[in-house]
Design a protein around this motif. Structure first.
Motif, PDB file in Angstrom:
ATOM      1  N   ARG A   8      38.748  31.804  39.746  1.00  0.00           N
ATOM      2  CA  ARG A   8      38.201  33.052  40.280  1.00  0.00           C
ATOM      3  C   ARG A   8      39.246  33.767  41.131  1.00  0.00           C
ATOM      4  O   ARG A   8      39.409  34.989  41.057  1.00  0.00           O
ATOM      5  CB  ARG A   8      36.941  32.768  41.093  1.00  0.00           C
ATOM      6  CG  ARG A   8      35.726  32.418  40.266  1.00  0.00           C
ATOM      7  CD  ARG A   8      34.436  32.632  41.058  1.00  0.00           C
ATOM      8  NE  ARG A   8      34.412  31.824  42.253  1.00  0.00           N
ATOM      9  CZ  ARG A   8      33.914  30.606  42.299  1.00  0.00           C
ATOM     10  NH1 ARG A   8      33.417  30.051  41.210  1.00  0.00           N
ATOM     11  NH2 ARG A   8      33.899  29.917  43.439  1.00  0.00           N
ATOM     12  N   LYS A   9      39.942  32.988  41.936  1.00  0.00           N
ATOM     13  CA  LYS A   9      41.011  33.585  42.740  1.00  0.00           C
ATOM     14  C   LYS A   9      42.133  34.108  41.847  1.00  0.00           C
ATOM     15  O   LYS A   9      42.697  35.175  42.097  1.00  0.00           O
ATOM     16  CB  LYS A   9      41.561  32.543  43.718  1.00  0.00           C
ATOM     17  CG  LYS A   9      40.555  32.103  44.776  1.00  0.00           C
ATOM     18  CD  LYS A   9      41.134  31.021  45.668  1.00  0.00           C
ATOM     19  CE  LYS A   9      40.114  30.551  46.697  1.00  0.00           C
ATOM     20  NZ  LYS A   9      40.649  29.454  47.540  1.00  0.00           N
ATOM     21  N   THR A  10      42.469  33.351  40.786  1.00  0.00           N
ATOM     22  CA  THR A  10      43.510  33.796  39.860  1.00  0.00           C
ATOM     23  C   THR A  10      43.109  35.091  39.171  1.00  0.00           C
ATOM     24  O   THR A  10      43.917  36.023  39.035  1.00  0.00           O
ATOM     25  CB  THR A  10      43.764  32.695  38.818  1.00  0.00           C
ATOM     26  OG1 THR A  10      44.133  31.483  39.488  1.00  0.00           O
ATOM     27  CG2 THR A  10      44.869  33.106  37.866  1.00  0.00           C
ATOM     28  N   LEU A  12      40.971  37.329  40.294  1.00  0.00           N
ATOM     29  CA  LEU A  12      40.992  38.411  41.268  1.00  0.00           C
ATOM     30  C   LEU A  12      42.411  38.880  41.544  1.00  0.00           C
ATOM     31  O   LEU A  12      42.693  40.093  41.551  1.00  0.00           O
ATOM     32  CB  LEU A  12      40.323  37.938  42.563  1.00  0.00           C
ATOM     33  CG  LEU A  12      40.297  38.954  43.712  1.00  0.00           C
ATOM     34  CD1 LEU A  12      39.524  40.194  43.314  1.00  0.00           C
ATOM     35  CD2 LEU A  12      39.683  38.319  44.956  1.00  0.00           C
ATOM     36  N   CYS A  13      43.339  37.948  41.752  1.00  0.00           N
ATOM     37  CA  CYS A  13      44.734  38.318  42.027  1.00  0.00           C
ATOM     38  C   CYS A  13      45.352  39.029  40.835  1.00  0.00           C
ATOM     39  O   CYS A  13      46.064  40.038  41.002  1.00  0.00           O
ATOM     40  CB  CYS A  13      45.544  37.071  42.377  1.00  0.00           C
ATOM     41  SG  CYS A  13      45.085  36.304  43.942  1.00  0.00           S
ATOM     42  N   GLN A  14      45.074  38.523  39.623  1.00  0.00           N
ATOM     43  CA  GLN A  14      45.641  39.163  38.452  1.00  0.00           C
ATOM     44  C   GLN A  14      45.065  40.565  38.255  1.00  0.00           C
ATOM     45  O   GLN A  14      45.779  41.495  37.883  1.00  0.00           O
ATOM     46  CB  GLN A  14      45.380  38.304  37.216  1.00  0.00           C
ATOM     47  CG  GLN A  14      46.063  38.826  35.952  1.00  0.00           C
ATOM     48  CD  GLN A  14      45.984  37.839  34.822  1.00  0.00           C
ATOM     49  OE1 GLN A  14      45.571  36.709  35.021  1.00  0.00           O
ATOM     50  NE2 GLN A  14      46.391  38.244  33.640  1.00  0.00           N
ATOM     51  N   THR A  15      43.777  40.712  38.532  1.00  0.00           N
ATOM     52  CA  THR A  15      43.158  42.035  38.417  1.00  0.00           C
ATOM     53  C   THR A  15      43.755  43.006  39.427  1.00  0.00           C
ATOM     54  O   THR A  15      44.085  44.157  39.090  1.00  0.00           O
ATOM     55  CB  THR A  15      41.645  41.922  38.632  1.00  0.00           C
ATOM     56  OG1 THR A  15      41.087  41.014  37.661  1.00  0.00           O
ATOM     57  CG2 THR A  15      40.982  43.267  38.470  1.00  0.00           C
ATOM     58  N   LEU A  16      43.902  42.536  40.682  1.00  0.00           N
ATOM     59  CA  LEU A  16      44.506  43.406  41.701  1.00  0.00           C
ATOM     60  C   LEU A  16      45.945  43.758  41.343  1.00  0.00           C
ATOM     61  O   LEU A  16      46.367  44.922  41.472  1.00  0.00           O
ATOM     62  CB  LEU A  16      44.449  42.718  43.057  1.00  0.00           C
ATOM     63  CG  LEU A  16      43.052  42.529  43.670  1.00  0.00           C
ATOM     64  CD1 LEU A  16      43.144  41.749  44.963  1.00  0.00           C
ATOM     65  CD2 LEU A  16      42.392  43.890  43.921  1.00  0.00           C
ATOM     66  N   LEU A  17      46.707  42.759  40.873  1.00  0.00           N
ATOM     67  CA  LEU A  17      48.097  43.023  40.507  1.00  0.00           C
ATOM     68  C   LEU A  17      48.171  44.002  39.347  1.00  0.00           C
ATOM     69  O   LEU A  17      48.969  44.956  39.369  1.00  0.00           O
ATOM     70  CB  LEU A  17      48.781  41.705  40.132  1.00  0.00           C
ATOM     71  CG  LEU A  17      50.245  41.806  39.695  1.00  0.00           C
ATOM     72  CD1 LEU A  17      51.102  42.363  40.809  1.00  0.00           C
ATOM     73  CD2 LEU A  17      50.770  40.445  39.267  1.00  0.00           C
ATOM     74  N   THR A 204      41.472  39.220  30.474  1.00  0.00           N
ATOM     75  CA  THR A 204      41.839  38.226  31.493  1.00  0.00           C
ATOM     76  C   THR A 204      40.681  37.293  31.776  1.00  0.00           C
ATOM     77  O   THR A 204      40.860  36.074  31.914  1.00  0.00           O
ATOM     78  CB  THR A 204      42.276  38.945  32.784  1.00  0.00           C
ATOM     79  OG1 THR A 204      43.349  39.831  32.499  1.00  0.00           O
ATOM     80  CG2 THR A 204      42.719  37.938  33.837  1.00  0.00           C
TER      81      THR A 204
END
Length: 556
Positions: A8-10, A12-17, A204
């Motif tokens: 979930r964190k991955t 979220l980070c990938q979406t933000l990036l 993703t």
């Protein structure tokens, strides 16, 4: 399927990036697109101006009446607001305005050719003049912003007329339409970017979910292993690192399960060994104590028992002498002795004294029976494995428990012991250990009666001869066994008694003695609040052997 916290964190980070990257690219693209479209829009205007300038140069001297028609054709092109030709003084020679000429283009308000040349244009015009398609002929191309009444905001591009005819060609490009086209292009690009962003999030998510599915399985499997649940191993067939991790965890779980089972087996063996050592030490000490007490009591009792008969004979002789009052003895009696005999109740003494001697004989006989029972129970001076009378062992255990049998509970009710003995042969067994079993089972029966004292507390003991074995039933009408603890009745160190009142070894040791040492059976039948019956079965034909292994089931 739930995603793991890590993924979930991955996600979220990938979406933000991706959002930052796509947003930055979109803003850059939008700015570049606006810059490019503005340049192309101005380039179109400069190309139109160049075409008008060249065409007018060719037809200016021969057919000036064609200028309006020519200008109307160029003014009909997309994005063109107006086209007009001026003299060097600012007089409009031809134009495409419907009706009157706007006041902004009157000679008094208008400077032909514009004031900003392309090469010296303000920075705000660079987005229009940067395109290589923008006409910069003669180095005299000029550009300016204008607000023309009844026309609106325009980008005015001016070029001198080619040829010998002096003057300028002005082409006005509609800035509002240009902005609308730029916005339409930018809007389309933004929608495409948003669609790509949504698709990337979906892709993703699908990718992360696909990756996290086996990892979630591994996480659940690890939790089950932490709870010692080895029932359902994880199944991951992939050949990547996750599959390698799953196979490694499965191998570790198998080794862990075997190790735990080995530890549990070792622990059970240690508990059984400890219980045997404790109980063996207790019974050894008890046997030595009982044998020693029996021996010490036996000597004086034997002395008393042997001399009571002589005392009885001597007393009879003396009483016979006194009773007959032999005349021959009268001369030898003194006056005091005669007075003493007259005062003594000779008849009562002669009647009661034999009873006293008989009571002494009965007491010594009872003490001898008790000593014999103690020696039979301890069997310290006998062979360990031999054929014995089972009933003697039971009676010896009852004799030891005689004090408790006289009164149990707060009411101190006497326990009725009912014996139903069958005619049994001598049974080959470990007599001392078998007596220990009888003592343990009878003690448990008395404990059950003490826990729920019935109106008439009873212990019933039955023996039966089978074809190749003997059966002993020990039944009580006490509290019974709770079904919740029934599977643990024979577990070592398991007890329902308060701390300090029970060790939890009695039934466990009894089970080992009957099942392991004698290859017999020890079972029970119990009904809560009604009573319990323990059933012992001992084979008649068996040779002495070494103690078997310690692997004992929990329930008979």
């Amino acid at each position: 399927m739930k995603l793991s916290s890590l993924f979930r964190k991955t996600l979220l980070c990938q979406t933000l990036l991706f959002g930052v990257v796509v947003g930055s690219l979109s803003l850059t693209s939008v700015y570049s697109l606006r810059w490019y479209l503005a340049g192309e829009y101005a380039s179109r205007g400069s190309a139109i101006a160049r075409s008008v300038s060249g065409t007018l140069g060719e037809v200016a001297e021969d057919k000036p009446e064609l200028w309006p028609t020519l200008l109307d054709e160029f003014a009909s092109l997309q994005g063109v607001a107006y086209v007009f030709v001026t003299s060097p003084e600012g007089e409009l020679l031809a134009h495409t305005f419907d009706g009157a000429i706007p006041a902004d283009l009157q000679p008094s308000n208008f400077v032909p050719g514009n004031s900003q040349s392309v090469n010296n244009a303000d920075r705000r015009f660079q987005r229009f003049t940067h395109s290589p398609n923008f006409e910069k002929a003669f180095g005299q191309a000029a550009i300016a912003y204008r607000r023309i009444t009844d026309v609106g905001y325009v980008i005015d591009i001016a070029l001198p007329i080619e040829g010998s005819t002096p003057g300028y060609v002005h082409v006005g490009m509609d800035q509002v339409r240009m902005i609308q086209q730029i916005r339409s292009a930018i809007s389309l690009q933004l929608w495409v970017t948003l669609g790509l962003f949504i698709l990337s999030i979906i892709a993703t998510y699908v990718m992360v979910r696909h990756i996290s599915r086996p990892l979630n399985k591994l996480t659940d499997y690890a939790k089950r292993l932490a709870n010692r649940d080895f029932s359902s191993p994880v199944k991951i067939d992939s050949k990547d690192e996750v599959g390698l991790l799953a196979s490694t965890m499965h191998s570790m779980a198998t080794d862990m399960q075997a190790f735990i089972q080995q530890l549990e087996t070792t622990l059970i063996e240690l508990q059984h060994t400890q219980g045997q050592l404790i109980q063996s030490e207790k019974m050894s000490g008890l046997g030595q104590l009982v044998a020693g007490v029996a021996h010490e009591i036996n000597n004086p009792i034997s002395f008393i028992a042997c001399n009571v008969s002589y005392a009885e004979a001597y007393a009879k002789q003396l009483m016979g002498l006194v009773a007959h009052n032999d005349p021959e003895l009268s001369p030898y009696l003194t006056a005091d002795l005669k007075a003493a005999l007259d005062d003594m109740d000779v008849e009562f003494v002669m009647t009661d004294f034999p009873k006293v001697l008989h009571s002494m004989q009965s007491g010594t006989g009872r003490i001898r029976e008790i000593v014999t029972s103690l020696k039979n129970f301890a069997r310290l001076d006998e062979a360990e494995f031999k054929a014995v009378d089972i009933h003697e062992g039971i009676d010896s255990a009852l004799m030891i428990l005689n004090r408790r049998l006289r009164g149990i509970g707060a009411q101190k009710r006497a326990v009725e012991v009912i014996k139903d003995y069958d005619a049994l042969p001598a049974v080959p067994c470990y007599a001392g250990q078998l007596n220990q079993v009888f003592l343990n089972l009878l003690t448990n029966a008395l404990d059950a009666l003490s826990a729920r004292v019935p109106e008439t507390p009873q212990v019933r003991i039955e023996t039966r001869l089978l074809k190749d074995a003997v059966e002993i039933y020990i039944h009580d009408n006490g509290c019974g066994i709770d079904p919740a603890i029934a599977p643990r009745v024979f577990d070592p160190f398991f007890t329902t008694k308060p701390i300090g009142e029970g060790t939890g070894l009695g039934l466990s040791i009894s089970y080992q003695i009957i099942v392991q040492r004698h290859q017999g059976l020890l079972t029970y039948q119990s009904t809560p609040m009604e009573g319990t019956t323990f059933i012992i079965q001992i084979p008649l034909s068996r040779k002495e052997s070494a103690p078997p292994s310690m692997d004992i089931p929990a329930v008979a």
